[in-house]
Write an enzyme that holds these catalytic residues in place. Sequence first.
Site, mmCIF file in Angstrom:
data_model
loop_
_atom_site.group_PDB
_atom_site.id
_atom_site.type_symbol
_atom_site.label_atom_id
_atom_site.label_comp_id
_atom_site.label_asym_id
_atom_site.label_seq_id
_atom_site.Cartn_x
_atom_site.Cartn_y
_atom_site.Cartn_z
ATOM 1 N N ASP A 87 0.868 -1.165 0.000
ATOM 2 C CA ASP A 87 0.000 0.000 0.000
ATOM 3 C C ASP A 87 0.914 1.226 0.000
ATOM 4 O O ASP A 87 2.137 1.101 -0.186
ATOM 5 C CB ASP A 87 -0.988 -0.041 1.176
ATOM 6 C CG ASP A 87 -0.353 0.173 2.538
ATOM 7 O OD1 ASP A 87 0.890 0.345 2.623
ATOM 8 O OD2 ASP A 87 -1.090 0.171 3.535
ATOM 9 N N HIS A 88 0.351 2.396 0.230
ATOM 10 C CA HIS A 88 1.130 3.631 0.221
ATOM 11 C C HIS A 88 2.239 3.648 1.273
ATOM 12 O O HIS A 88 3.250 4.316 1.092
ATOM 13 C CB HIS A 88 0.197 4.831 0.440
ATOM 14 C CG HIS A 88 -0.532 4.760 1.744
ATOM 15 N ND1 HIS A 88 -1.645 3.933 1.935
ATOM 16 C CD2 HIS A 88 -0.325 5.365 2.928
ATOM 17 C CE1 HIS A 88 -2.072 4.060 3.172
ATOM 18 N NE2 HIS A 88 -1.287 4.921 3.792
ATOM 19 N N CYS A 96 3.340 -2.975 3.991
ATOM 20 C CA CYS A 96 2.572 -1.784 4.340
ATOM 21 C C CYS A 96 3.345 -1.058 5.432
ATOM 22 O O CYS A 96 4.523 -1.340 5.637
ATOM 23 C CB CYS A 96 1.136 -2.123 4.753
ATOM 24 S SG CYS A 96 0.929 -3.107 6.237
ATOM 25 N N GLY A 97 2.724 -0.141 6.118
ATOM 26 C CA GLY A 97 3.435 0.604 7.148
ATOM 27 C C GLY A 97 3.991 -0.272 8.249
ATOM 28 O O GLY A 97 5.140 -0.140 8.650
ATOM 29 N N THR A 98 3.154 -1.183 8.754
ATOM 30 C CA THR A 98 3.589 -2.085 9.829
ATOM 31 C C THR A 98 3.661 -3.543 9.390
ATOM 32 O O THR A 98 4.252 -4.361 10.080
ATOM 33 C CB THR A 98 2.621 -2.024 11.026
ATOM 34 O OG1 THR A 98 1.331 -2.471 10.588
ATOM 35 C CG2 THR A 98 2.532 -0.621 11.600
ATOM 36 N N GLY A 99 3.013 -3.881 8.295
ATOM 37 C CA GLY A 99 2.894 -5.271 7.856
ATOM 38 C C GLY A 99 1.699 -5.966 8.477
ATOM 39 O O GLY A 99 1.285 -7.025 8.014
ATOM 40 N N ILE A 100 1.134 -5.379 9.498
ATOM 41 C CA ILE A 100 0.046 -6.020 10.235
ATOM 42 C C ILE A 100 -1.215 -6.131 9.384
ATOM 43 O O ILE A 100 -1.796 -7.208 9.247
ATOM 44 C CB ILE A 100 -0.241 -5.278 11.558
ATOM 45 C CG1 ILE A 100 0.977 -5.337 12.482
ATOM 46 C CG2 ILE A 100 -1.467 -5.870 12.248
ATOM 47 C CD1 ILE A 100 0.902 -4.396 13.675
ATOM 48 N N GLY A 101 -1.657 -5.032 8.830
ATOM 49 C CA GLY A 101 -2.884 -5.045 8.036
ATOM 50 C C GLY A 101 -2.789 -5.991 6.856
ATOM 51 O O GLY A 101 -3.715 -6.777 6.596
ATOM 52 N N MET A 102 -1.674 -5.934 6.143
ATOM 53 C CA MET A 102 -1.479 -6.817 4.992
ATOM 54 C C MET A 102 -1.529 -8.283 5.411
ATOM 55 O O MET A 102 -2.165 -9.103 4.750
ATOM 56 C CB MET A 102 -0.147 -6.523 4.300
ATOM 57 C CG MET A 102 -0.131 -5.227 3.534
ATOM 58 S SD MET A 102 -1.062 -5.344 2.009
ATOM 59 C CE MET A 102 -0.172 -4.204 0.984
ATOM 60 N N HIS A 143 9.585 -24.032 9.450
ATOM 61 C CA HIS A 143 8.627 -24.664 10.360
ATOM 62 C C HIS A 143 7.171 -24.508 9.945
ATOM 63 O O HIS A 143 6.352 -25.375 10.251
ATOM 64 C CB HIS A 143 8.783 -24.089 11.770
ATOM 65 C CG HIS A 143 10.134 -24.336 12.348
ATOM 66 N ND1 HIS A 143 10.446 -24.011 13.645
ATOM 67 C CD2 HIS A 143 11.275 -24.866 11.826
ATOM 68 C CE1 HIS A 143 11.707 -24.330 13.899
ATOM 69 N NE2 HIS A 143 12.226 -24.836 12.800
ATOM 70 N N ARG A 163 8.501 -33.197 11.397
ATOM 71 C CA ARG A 163 7.651 -32.942 12.568
ATOM 72 C C ARG A 163 6.745 -31.731 12.373
ATOM 73 O O ARG A 163 5.692 -31.635 12.988
ATOM 74 C CB ARG A 163 8.489 -32.765 13.825
ATOM 75 C CG ARG A 163 9.384 -31.545 13.802
ATOM 76 C CD ARG A 163 10.339 -31.530 15.012
ATOM 77 N NE ARG A 163 11.354 -30.514 14.877
ATOM 78 C CZ ARG A 163 11.314 -29.333 15.478
ATOM 79 N NH1 ARG A 163 10.321 -29.032 16.290
ATOM 80 N NH2 ARG A 163 12.279 -28.459 15.301
ATOM 81 N N HIS A 164 7.126 -30.832 11.479
ATOM 82 C CA HIS A 164 6.330 -29.634 11.242
ATOM 83 C C HIS A 164 5.122 -29.915 10.354
ATOM 84 O O HIS A 164 4.132 -29.186 10.401
ATOM 85 C CB HIS A 164 7.192 -28.540 10.610
ATOM 86 C CG HIS A 164 8.431 -28.262 11.386
ATOM 87 N ND1 HIS A 164 8.409 -27.692 12.638
ATOM 88 C CD2 HIS A 164 9.735 -28.506 11.101
ATOM 89 C CE1 HIS A 164 9.657 -27.585 13.081
ATOM 90 N NE2 HIS A 164 10.472 -28.070 12.171
#
Length: 148
Positions: A8-9, A65-71, A98, A132-133
């Site tokens: 995003d922007h 994005c700004g934090t990566g959280i929203g994306m 993993h 195992r993963h």
Amino acid sequence: MKVAIASDHGGIHIREEVRSLLEEMGIEYEDFGCDCEASVDYPDYALPVAEKVAKGEFDKGILICGTGIGMSIAANKVKGIRCALVHDVFSAKATRQHNNSNMLAMGERVIGPGLAREIAKAWLTTDYEGGRHERRVGKISEYEEKNL
């Protein structure tokens, strides 16, 4: 390997760094935007990229994005997506080894361009260990099949 990338922007500058890295590594990619610094809505970029990865049109996806959280939240709503929000090299390797993550999210306001390149390179070059993963990743896939 074929990679879909978008921002995003709030992530356009690091997206350019990652694009440059992909070119240096000889990795085929397609950029899905955005191309402006004016405010846009991150789901408009995260969801189409996640859908393309989920459908197998691309092997992996990278979102910024700004934090990566929203994306990362938006991408993880798409069945079959395991998008990891990463801001360090150790986690980039671990999520591939993993969790078999197929998408990476980063935040431009959290990390700088040099670290973003290191994270993306580590994530792109680290293989899934399976073993195992596999049982754990399989439980997520089973849940998706029953509930999404």
